[in-house]
Design a protein around this motif. Structure first.
Motif, PDB file in Angstrom:
ATOM      1  N   TRP A  29       0.800  -1.202  -0.022  1.00 17.81           N
ATOM      2  CA  TRP A  29       0.062  -0.007   0.044  1.00 17.81           C
ATOM      3  C   TRP A  29       0.847   1.259  -0.038  1.00 17.81           C
ATOM      4  CZ3 TRP A  29      -4.945   0.818  -1.428  1.00 17.81           C
ATOM      5  CH2 TRP A  29      -5.911  -0.198  -1.257  1.00 17.81           C
ATOM      6  N   SER A  44       2.257   1.867  -3.339  1.00 21.48           N
ATOM      7  CA  SER A  44       1.086   2.240  -4.466  1.00 21.48           C
ATOM      8  C   SER A  44       1.069   3.883  -4.198  1.00 21.48           C
ATOM      9  CB  SER A  44      -0.037   1.388  -4.241  1.00 21.48           C
ATOM     10  OG  SER A  44       0.265   0.125  -4.369  1.00 21.48           O
ATOM     11  N   CYS A  81      -3.248   4.032   4.912  1.00 17.89           N
ATOM     12  CA  CYS A  81      -2.757   2.926   4.319  1.00 17.89           C
ATOM     13  C   CYS A  81      -2.752   1.847   5.614  1.00 17.89           C
ATOM     14  CB  CYS A  81      -1.406   3.377   4.005  1.00 17.89           C
ATOM     15  SG  CYS A  81      -1.297   4.047   2.282  1.00 17.89           S
ATOM     16  N   THR A 134      -4.744  -1.743   5.880  1.00 21.79           N
ATOM     17  CA  THR A 134      -4.002  -3.000   6.204  1.00 21.79           C
ATOM     18  C   THR A 134      -4.587  -3.792   7.387  1.00 21.79           C
ATOM     19  OG1 THR A 134      -1.772  -1.836   5.193  1.00 21.79           O
ATOM     20  CG2 THR A 134      -1.611  -3.912   6.527  1.00 21.79           C
ATOM     21  N   PRO A 183      -3.579  -3.091  -4.149  1.00 25.66           N
ATOM     22  CA  PRO A 183      -2.429  -2.081  -4.197  1.00 25.66           C
ATOM     23  C   PRO A 183      -1.899  -2.267  -5.333  1.00 25.66           C
ATOM     24  CG  PRO A 183      -2.255  -3.641  -2.155  1.00 25.66           C
ATOM     25  CD  PRO A 183      -3.566  -3.806  -2.842  1.00 25.66           C
TER      26      PRO A 183
END
Length: 291
Positions: free
Chosen positions: A94, A97, A133, A137, A188
């Protein structure tokens, strides 16, 4: 079955790669963190890189422990480490990304109203995006945590008198943690893929606009950025595919070929970590001054 000498050789290669990645991650966090304390401000890219460095540092240590526990059959320790590895692996995806999306919005030449609006907003949103992020997660890792718990129960049931009904149900969910982890990584990666392709298209368009006959500094900067982006794209995509192959299942005995495969996979991570270090102007300036 591969010779034990070859396994030891690739084990050493893997450990050296892992330690190098840990040193690189520590260097990113230490240098940029020191700059943050001295200047009291940091570039947005460096904020993402610090978060990536912390995540990659934890991921690499967990990966080493995970691999050695798997190789030496420490199953109960392995189950507890696996969910930690998955968490930091998803978080790293993530953050990568987010870094690519940030570059795409800030560097690309697109003039669509949505892109312009995001370009104006993303700087003030960045701390919240980093927190986002982390929260995403935590949420997406829940299915893997449930599957991991089922796997631990399956290992416990194997030591007890067999209840065929319970064992059969647990066997059906035995591969569930790996399947859930595949889905967690795909989203992601698709964002990374889309942002990278858009940014490369923008850079190519800018190069064509300036013309190939003029070797001005702007053209050289665009070529350098495009080359770096292409390398990052190839390395990160290769890493994703190798992780995907590992999750789905390899056609060879994992324990026999473990260190060969891990040395191959973490060579991509080493290259990706090096590319991240070179993507920070602050880090390059400080390292050039110190070295």
């Amino acid at each position: 079955m591969i010779p034990i000498q070859l396994s030891v050789f690739f084990m050493i290669i893997y450990v050296l790669e892992s330690l190098t990645i840990i040193v690189q991650s520590s260097l990113i966090v230490a240098v940029l963190g020191r700059e943050w304390l001295q200047v009291r401000r940091l570039m947005p890219v460096d904020m993402i890189l610090i978060s990536l460095g912390i995540s990659r540092f934890c991921l690499q240590w967990t990966s080493m422990l995970n691999d050695f526990c798997f190789y030496f059959n420490f199953n109960y320790v392995l189950c507890n480490l696996t969910i930690t590895w998955k968490f930091f692996n998803v978080l790293t995806f993530w953050l990568n990304s987010l870094l690519t999306i940030f570059y795409c919005i800030k560097v690309s030449s697109f003039t669509h109203p949505i892109v312009l609006w995001l370009r104006w907003r993303i700087l003030r949103w960045l701390p919240w995006l980093l927190l986002g992020c982390l929260m995403i997660t935590c949420v997406t890792i829940i299915p893997s945590a449930i599957g991991n718990y089922i796997q631990i129960q399956f290992l416990t049931m194997e030591q007890l008198p067999r209840n065929s009904t319970v064992i059969d149900r647990l066997q059906k969910f035995h591969q569930y943690p790996l399947q859930a982890h595949t889905v967690e990584l795909v989203v992601p990666f698709i964002l990374f893929l889309a942002s990278t392709i858009m940014l490369m298209a923008s850079l190519i368009k800018q190069i064509q606009h300036h013309g190939t006959g003029h070797c001005n500094p702007s053209m050289k900067a665009h070529f350098t950025a495009l080359r770096s982006l292409a390398i990052l794209f190839i390395v990160f995509t290769s890493y994703f595919l190798t992780i995907l192959i590992t999750i789905i299942g390899t056609p060879f005995d994992k324990r026999c070929w473990l260190w060969v495969w891990e040395a191959f996979v973490y060579a991509f991570i080493f290259m990706h970590s090096t590319s991240l270090m070179l993507s920070s102007p602050t880090l390059k300036r400080i390292l050039n001054g110190k070295c």
